[in-house]
Motif scaffolding. Sequence first.
Motif, mmCIF file in Angstrom:
data_model
loop_
_atom_site.group_PDB
_atom_site.id
_atom_site.type_symbol
_atom_site.label_atom_id
_atom_site.label_comp_id
_atom_site.label_asym_id
_atom_site.label_seq_id
_atom_site.Cartn_x
_atom_site.Cartn_y
_atom_site.Cartn_z
ATOM 1 N N ARG A 186 -1.447 0.085 9.035
ATOM 2 C CA ARG A 186 -0.582 0.018 9.457
ATOM 3 C C ARG A 186 0.400 1.347 9.250
ATOM 4 O O ARG A 186 1.515 1.092 9.906
ATOM 5 C CB ARG A 186 -0.188 -1.665 8.769
ATOM 6 C CG ARG A 186 1.133 -1.805 8.956
ATOM 7 C CD ARG A 186 1.846 -2.758 7.621
ATOM 8 N NE ARG A 186 0.420 -3.731 7.384
ATOM 9 C CZ ARG A 186 0.974 -4.119 6.233
ATOM 10 N NH1 ARG A 186 1.177 -4.279 5.290
ATOM 11 N NH2 ARG A 186 -0.187 -4.752 6.369
ATOM 12 N N PHE A 196 6.174 11.569 -1.038
ATOM 13 C CA PHE A 196 5.879 10.616 -1.377
ATOM 14 C C PHE A 196 6.497 9.696 -1.264
ATOM 15 O O PHE A 196 5.544 8.216 -1.655
ATOM 16 C CB PHE A 196 5.104 10.511 -2.947
ATOM 17 C CG PHE A 196 4.856 11.952 -3.660
ATOM 18 C CD1 PHE A 196 3.827 12.467 -3.101
ATOM 19 C CD2 PHE A 196 6.074 12.683 -4.181
ATOM 20 C CE1 PHE A 196 4.088 14.260 -3.784
ATOM 21 C CE2 PHE A 196 5.284 14.216 -4.975
ATOM 22 C CZ PHE A 196 4.223 14.758 -4.750
ATOM 23 N N GLY A 233 1.038 12.053 -2.004
ATOM 24 C CA GLY A 233 1.105 11.060 -2.806
ATOM 25 C C GLY A 233 -0.032 10.315 -3.950
ATOM 26 O O GLY A 233 -0.445 9.447 -4.918
ATOM 27 N N HIS A 234 -0.985 9.717 -2.260
ATOM 28 C CA HIS A 234 -2.592 8.748 -2.317
ATOM 29 C C HIS A 234 -2.218 7.449 -3.242
ATOM 30 O O HIS A 234 -2.994 7.596 -3.447
ATOM 31 C CB HIS A 234 -3.015 10.072 -3.091
ATOM 32 C CG HIS A 234 -3.460 11.377 -2.180
ATOM 33 N ND1 HIS A 234 -4.538 11.083 -1.412
ATOM 34 C CD2 HIS A 234 -2.776 12.250 -2.769
ATOM 35 C CE1 HIS A 234 -3.981 12.670 -0.994
ATOM 36 N NE2 HIS A 234 -4.042 13.141 -2.388
ATOM 37 N N ILE A 235 -1.268 6.798 -2.825
ATOM 38 C CA ILE A 235 -0.544 5.438 -3.623
ATOM 39 C C ILE A 235 -1.306 4.777 -3.099
ATOM 40 O O ILE A 235 -1.297 4.531 -1.351
ATOM 41 C CB ILE A 235 0.917 5.052 -3.561
ATOM 42 C CG1 ILE A 235 1.688 6.012 -4.690
ATOM 43 C CG2 ILE A 235 0.167 4.204 -4.174
ATOM 44 C CD1 ILE A 235 2.883 6.071 -4.485
ATOM 45 N N ARG A 236 -2.083 4.523 -3.798
ATOM 46 C CA ARG A 236 -4.141 2.826 -2.801
ATOM 47 C C ARG A 236 -2.343 2.105 -2.018
ATOM 48 O O ARG A 236 -1.766 1.459 -2.331
ATOM 49 C CB ARG A 236 -4.738 2.125 -3.304
ATOM 50 C CG ARG A 236 -5.630 3.148 -3.816
ATOM 51 C CD ARG A 236 -6.496 1.929 -4.712
ATOM 52 N NE ARG A 236 -7.313 1.741 -3.147
ATOM 53 C CZ ARG A 236 -8.717 1.790 -3.394
ATOM 54 N NH1 ARG A 236 -8.985 2.896 -3.705
ATOM 55 N NH2 ARG A 236 -9.242 1.215 -2.720
ATOM 56 N N GLU A 253 -0.604 2.489 -0.266
ATOM 57 C CA GLU A 253 0.989 1.963 0.369
ATOM 58 C C GLU A 253 1.339 3.587 1.209
ATOM 59 O O GLU A 253 1.870 3.473 2.378
ATOM 60 C CB GLU A 253 1.496 2.432 -1.009
ATOM 61 C CG GLU A 253 2.845 1.733 -1.479
ATOM 62 C CD GLU A 253 3.502 2.027 -2.483
ATOM 63 O OE1 GLU A 253 4.607 2.613 -2.655
ATOM 64 O OE2 GLU A 253 2.326 1.556 -3.456
#
Lengths: 342, 285
Positions: free
Chosen positions: B66, B143, B225-228, B230
């Motif tokens: 997405r 991020f 920022g590698h936020i899962r 997201e």
Amino acid sequence: MPAAIKAIGLGVASLAFMIAGTMLGPRPAVAQTSFLNVSYDPTRELYRAINQKFEEETRPQGKKINIRMSHGGSGSQARAVIDGLDADVVTLALAADIDEIARRTNRIPSDWQKRLPNNSAPYTSTIVFLVRKGNPKGIRDWDDLIKPGIQVITPNPKTSGGARWNYLAAYAYGVERRGGDQQAQAFVAQIFKNAPVLDTGARGSTNTFARRGIGDVLLAWENEAFLALDELGADKFEIVVPSISILAEPPVTLVDGNVDRKGTRAIAQAYLEFLYSPTAQAVIAKHYYRPMKPDAAAPQDVARFPDIKLVTIDQFFGGWDEAQRKHFADGGIFDAILKSNR
Amino acid sequence: MSEAPKPHRPTTEARWVRVTTTLVSLVFLGLFLVLPLIAVFVEAFRSGVGAYFASFQDPDALAAIRLTLMVAAIAVPLNLVFGIAASWAIAKFHFKGKSLLITLIDLPFSVSPVVAGLVFILLFGAQGLLGPWLRAHDVEIIFALPGIVLATVFVTFPFVARELIPLMQDQGTADEEAALSLGASGFKAFWTVTLPNVRWALLYGVLLCNARAMGEFGAVAVVSGHIRGETNTMPLHVEILYNEYNFVAAFAVASLLALLALLTLAAKSFLEWRYGDAIAARAAH
């Protein structure tokens, strides 16, 4: 309208449609509290399990909690938080990285490590060797790593927390068995001479060694070595325990500046305290981290940890502040080693 | 009057030279392009079709898909508008600093994507130039989605413009002048003359731009920022899955990216075959 423009319009429209489609999926009806845990590389499986337990425990209290995770090399994660990644809690590989955030942002008080038990480390680990099955190169201890023709895989101490523990464990061995700082420095230099690649994070090195088949020995977190046996096959690798290693203490703390801004202090604090609870301690041991309270863990999990002579960063290196300055800062001993090896 | 030149083959090299060069390039292509592509699909289907499709039911994978579509849907139209505007200005008008503008458009090709990402951190990061102000006003750029879009726009900047500029320059301004002399407004001339003249090159540029926007790794990795679930785009998610020993899922998502690339390639070849003359005018690059 020309056909091409129509086609472009159609493409954009269908793309928008696809996005709308994916966004209209089921949405949670309950308002959520969410917070972000910025962690280091090998803790992915550990925190997935812990977060699930924490969500289960808080559910009866009517709270729906969404714990967001970010993983990467400990140093680069600290850098991201310094640059504004909105972490509510940081769970990094070593105290020096959290010290760095405290020093550069004022979002964490400088005495953060005293706020939680056991130097704010709910779990500890150590550094062991992972070798190929049958140990074809006969690697038993640190001395074997400097033999000619041995390839040592470790991540880069500049970016990876695990690599800094690797380095310090080797250094401690050098001081203990070879007589002093100078000898230790030469010893570590020889190990890095045998290192063909330096990945940025611990998981990268594990993949280099295990999946790509490069190298004879991987210097790894104990938990990472056990996990590699689990995931990639106990028939392919085995763990070698050196005579001396280091007690690695990966600490956790609140990022005060961020939780106070977002109003998440209470839940984030509860989460950190939960890490010390019997439930979490059992999960910790199950995922091959050494629990702070072994009594809370399943005995068979605790029995898997070998007895190793462990030196501590505080006693042996005078704490992270000093170790960081002396060894890893720009112009420190590690830089000198890389330079002399070139 | 001179004699008409005799028809002859464009190349005079010996047969073995032509065969060798063809073979070398075929082997090279096979080794470095086709083989890895096959490997991706073999790995993705290693545990069967069921496991392959199960990989796409993971909410984090869906979130990554997405996000990637969203980023492309914002970045590509932006660069479409910019590309048309820039190439129009460059090809149809004379002004000072034109060559500087062309150089600037090419900049993203020569700057490493990682450096591009770092530039945005330096600008918008908490320690950066605008960071404190943004934080005080609760604006998230780095991020978060805006940062990822910015990095993607930067990296895909030249694709549309680079495709249009040589073609527009080649076509000159005669058509537009004719339209204007017949009483068309500037906008009408642009809409009914300039744009249709470059339509296939434009579509071609958009395809390339889209492919790069969806596949970009370096610049996006720096600002993500590698936020899962997201801020991980598809390429980042592939790396994460791979690092989590989830090889089937990693290659399944990778195969989706590869499919996108293949589709782009097919569409591009179709355009070249069908409208080769219109596109041929673009300079080689």
